[in-house]
Design a protein around this motif. Structure first.
Motif, mmCIF file in Angstrom:
data_model
loop_
_atom_site.group_PDB
_atom_site.id
_atom_site.type_symbol
_atom_site.label_atom_id
_atom_site.label_comp_id
_atom_site.label_asym_id
_atom_site.label_seq_id
_atom_site.Cartn_x
_atom_site.Cartn_y
_atom_site.Cartn_z
ATOM 1 N N ARG A 262 -80.555 -26.963 -109.479
ATOM 2 C CA ARG A 262 -79.865 -26.272 -110.565
ATOM 3 C C ARG A 262 -79.323 -24.950 -109.800
ATOM 4 O O ARG A 262 -78.101 -24.379 -109.809
ATOM 5 C CB ARG A 262 -80.512 -25.712 -111.621
ATOM 6 C CG ARG A 262 -79.593 -24.841 -112.876
ATOM 7 C CD ARG A 262 -80.273 -24.459 -113.916
ATOM 8 N NE ARG A 262 -79.278 -24.012 -114.818
ATOM 9 C CZ ARG A 262 -79.627 -23.371 -115.813
ATOM 10 N NH1 ARG A 262 -80.775 -23.459 -116.375
ATOM 11 N NH2 ARG A 262 -78.851 -22.678 -116.691
ATOM 12 N N ILE A 265 -76.318 -25.527 -107.459
ATOM 13 C CA ILE A 265 -75.264 -25.430 -108.273
ATOM 14 C C ILE A 265 -74.610 -24.178 -108.790
ATOM 15 O O ILE A 265 -73.532 -24.052 -108.558
ATOM 16 C CB ILE A 265 -75.292 -26.521 -109.508
ATOM 17 C CG1 ILE A 265 -75.754 -28.086 -109.083
ATOM 18 C CG2 ILE A 265 -74.268 -26.522 -110.513
ATOM 19 C CD1 ILE A 265 -76.257 -28.792 -110.453
ATOM 20 N N GLU A 266 -75.612 -23.316 -109.113
ATOM 21 C CA GLU A 266 -75.014 -21.999 -109.585
ATOM 22 C C GLU A 266 -74.554 -21.107 -108.438
ATOM 23 O O GLU A 266 -74.220 -19.964 -108.791
ATOM 24 C CB GLU A 266 -76.062 -21.658 -110.492
ATOM 25 C CG GLU A 266 -76.137 -22.170 -111.738
ATOM 26 C CD GLU A 266 -77.133 -21.933 -112.654
ATOM 27 O OE1 GLU A 266 -78.262 -21.043 -112.371
ATOM 28 O OE2 GLU A 266 -76.957 -22.105 -113.911
ATOM 29 N N PRO A 268 -72.989 -21.759 -105.148
ATOM 30 C CA PRO A 268 -72.408 -22.537 -104.260
ATOM 31 C C PRO A 268 -72.433 -22.119 -102.886
ATOM 32 O O PRO A 268 -72.424 -22.839 -101.936
ATOM 33 C CB PRO A 268 -71.008 -22.812 -104.702
ATOM 34 C CG PRO A 268 -70.925 -22.091 -105.888
ATOM 35 C CD PRO A 268 -72.156 -21.600 -106.377
ATOM 36 N N ASP A 381 -69.966 -31.445 -104.048
ATOM 37 C CA ASP A 381 -69.322 -31.158 -105.088
ATOM 38 C C ASP A 381 -70.100 -31.449 -106.569
ATOM 39 O O ASP A 381 -69.531 -31.227 -107.585
ATOM 40 C CB ASP A 381 -67.772 -31.567 -105.150
ATOM 41 C CG ASP A 381 -67.017 -31.246 -104.261
ATOM 42 O OD1 ASP A 381 -67.112 -30.229 -103.775
ATOM 43 O OD2 ASP A 381 -66.111 -32.331 -103.795
ATOM 44 N N ARG A 383 -71.943 -30.846 -109.695
ATOM 45 C CA ARG A 383 -71.703 -29.717 -110.766
ATOM 46 C C ARG A 383 -72.459 -30.142 -111.944
ATOM 47 O O ARG A 383 -72.828 -31.396 -112.301
ATOM 48 C CB ARG A 383 -70.207 -29.538 -111.158
ATOM 49 C CG ARG A 383 -69.640 -30.724 -111.611
ATOM 50 C CD ARG A 383 -68.046 -30.580 -111.623
ATOM 51 N NE ARG A 383 -67.058 -31.844 -111.679
ATOM 52 C CZ ARG A 383 -67.117 -32.667 -112.835
ATOM 53 N NH1 ARG A 383 -67.961 -32.370 -114.029
ATOM 54 N NH2 ARG A 383 -66.647 -33.454 -112.687
ATOM 55 N N THR A 385 -72.828 -30.874 -115.733
ATOM 56 C CA THR A 385 -71.711 -31.407 -116.986
ATOM 57 C C THR A 385 -72.272 -30.957 -118.432
ATOM 58 O O THR A 385 -71.710 -31.606 -119.506
ATOM 59 C CB THR A 385 -71.767 -33.021 -116.953
ATOM 60 O OG1 THR A 385 -73.129 -33.377 -116.975
ATOM 61 C CG2 THR A 385 -71.059 -33.424 -115.495
ATOM 62 N N VAL A 405 -75.615 -33.708 -114.430
ATOM 63 C CA VAL A 405 -74.683 -33.355 -113.449
ATOM 64 C C VAL A 405 -73.834 -34.329 -113.112
ATOM 65 O O VAL A 405 -74.166 -35.512 -113.613
ATOM 66 C CB VAL A 405 -75.562 -32.958 -112.043
ATOM 67 C CG1 VAL A 405 -76.508 -31.882 -112.196
ATOM 68 C CG2 VAL A 405 -76.224 -34.313 -111.452
ATOM 69 N N HIS A 406 -72.867 -33.980 -112.531
ATOM 70 C CA HIS A 406 -71.801 -34.992 -111.855
ATOM 71 C C HIS A 406 -72.033 -34.828 -110.298
ATOM 72 O O HIS A 406 -71.918 -33.761 -109.680
ATOM 73 C CB HIS A 406 -70.282 -34.656 -112.292
ATOM 74 C CG HIS A 406 -69.653 -35.626 -111.795
ATOM 75 N ND1 HIS A 406 -68.955 -35.919 -110.741
ATOM 76 C CD2 HIS A 406 -69.344 -36.890 -112.284
ATOM 77 C CE1 HIS A 406 -68.352 -36.959 -110.505
ATOM 78 N NE2 HIS A 406 -68.309 -37.385 -111.622
#
Ligand code: HEM
Length: 408
Positions: A262, A265-266, A268, A381, A383, A385, A405-406
């Motif tokens: 996480r 993701i937050e 990048p 990529d 991210r 969801t 996530v995706h």
């Protein structure tokens, strides 16, 4: 700036502390830690039922608490107050008689027995198997997934299974139970949470009793067989060691994978750094564990009349040591609210310190070092969801139970 009188400050500290330890998780406990550090490094908290309770919130005070021999794990007497009836359940008996709850020579004997299996050198011997596990799981992933279920749980199961000598599928099944029973370490949990903990914990202990019986009948070249042989007739002690090693070795790494993913993701920019320069993987692992510590706090008891930070602590006094607050203490960590994977090394408290310093720290570091660069390179990529969900209670053991996530 409002200057508060000491009485107001101690009331504020109590209010913060009660919010912090409630049986529901907090999405962001860090402002509360900051305020506790500001109010005072070491507070007295008056809690009903417990005579003398304190909170250590700065790096210096928590370090001292962990290193001083006058402080150790909660005693059976304290556990009677915090978890009444624990003697009556096999699971809580197993956990509360493990090395994590022993002090002095009793603790050292148990720890020394398995210490050699978790040194950095021995751990390095698991590298190839952990890399294979990571690759095999990541090869199957893509699209929309719950990363806890699809990655954190199976990766950790394969890793701790490798270290102890368990098939990954058994480790996964018992790992789910261990995670559900993790509240056993939480100082505060609701009656419902305690009941669920006992149910899952009983399944965990039964599972390990069966596994150890199997090793008695059919020895292998693994740690479980070593425990069975070493303890001989004392079957309970072999069980206690195995359940603790597995429980501790499963729970926090699962949290590290979820919380770390996480964070990337937050942030990048930080994900990009690790992707481009895998040599940052080691410092990134330390930073994940500093910034989002899977073990947020530890609880200690005074074994004699003593003092900490100039405050007298009587024999039997209980001290909450906020590892996660110490990890964001600006006195040891410049710009502590920033997630910075290239940060110069600092001595974090993520694995505690002193006699009970995490036995599996080299294994946890290796897991992170192997997994995160692979995850970030394969899925640049990645991210969110949906809204991730924190586990409950979570005041001591912080982690996610759902991370949608995706992956692409
Ligand atoms: C990210 C991963 C991990 C974190 C953040 C973590 C954190 C900690 C912390 C803070 C403690 C001290 C608790 C206290 O003093 O009350 C501890 C103890 C312990 N950890 Fe870990 N741990 C991790 C992974 C592991 C792994 C992979 C193992 C493998 C066996 C392990 C085994 C243990 C054991 C046996 C203890 C008790 C040591 C003792 O009482 O002497 N941990 N861990």
């Amino acid at each position: 700036m409002t200057v508060l009188a000491p009485e107001n400050l101690s009331q504020e500290a109590l209010r913060i502390f009660l919010r912090m330890i409630r049986p529901r998780p907090l999405a962001d406990p860090y402002p509360m830690y900051r305020r506790l550090r500001e109010i005072a490094p070491f507070h007295t908290i008056r809690l009903p039922g417990l005579a003398a309770t304190y909170v250590a919130a700065t790096h210096a005070e928590v370090s001292e608490l962990l290193r001083r021999k006058e402080f150790g794990p909660l005693t059976p007497g304290h556990l009677d107050l915090l978890s009444p009836g624990w003697h009556g359940h096999r699971f809580t008996r197993v956990m509360y008689t493990s090395m994590a709850f022993k002090h002095g020579a009793d603790h050292r004997t148990r720890r020394d027995l398995v210490f050699k299996d978790f040194t950095p050198r021995r751990t390095e011997g698991h590298r190839a198997a952990i890399e294979r596990a990571a690759d095999a799981i990541l090869d199957r992933l893509g699209g929309e997934v719950d990363l806890e279920e699809a990655l954190a749980l199976p990766f950790t199961a394969l890793t701790i299974g490798e270290a102890l000598g368990m098939p990954g599928s058994v480790a996964l099944e018992l790992g789910r139970l261990a995670r559900a029973a993790g509240t056993v370490f939480e100082p505060m949990a609701s009656a419902r949470q305690r009941a669920a903990e006992i149910e899952a914990g009983t399944g965990l202990v039964d599972g390990f009793a069966a596994l150890l019986d199997e090793r008695r009948r059919k020895p292998e070249r693994d740690l479980l067989t070593f425990l069975v042989k070493h303890h001989g007739e004392d079957e309970e002690e072999a069980l206690v060691q195995a359940v603790l090693l597995f429980g501790a070795g499963f729970d926090s790494p699962v949290s590290m994978v979820g919380l770390g993913s996480r964070l990337f993701i937050e942030h990048p920019d930080q994900a990009w750094l690790v992707r481009e320069d895998p040599s940052l993987a080691r410092s990134a692992a330390e930073e994940i564990l500093r910034y989002e510590s899977p073990v947020q706090l530890v609880v200690r008891a005074a074994y004699a009349d003593t003092e900490l930070a100039g405050t007298p602590v009587p024999d039997g006094g209980v001290v909450f040591g906020l590892l996660a607050a110490g990890n964001r203490d600006p006195l040891v960590c410049p710009d502590p609210e920033r997630f910075d994977v290239a940060r110069a090394p600092i001595q974090t408290l993520s694995f505690a310190a002193g006699a009970h310093y995490c036995l599996g720290a080299p294994l946890a570091r290796l897991q992170a070092e192997i997994l995160f660069p692979r995850l970030l390179r394969r899925f640049p990529d990645m991210r969110l969801t949906g809204e991730p969900r924190y586990r409950s209670p979570g005041s001591m053991l912080r982690g996610l139970e759902y991370l949608p996530v995706h992956l692409s």
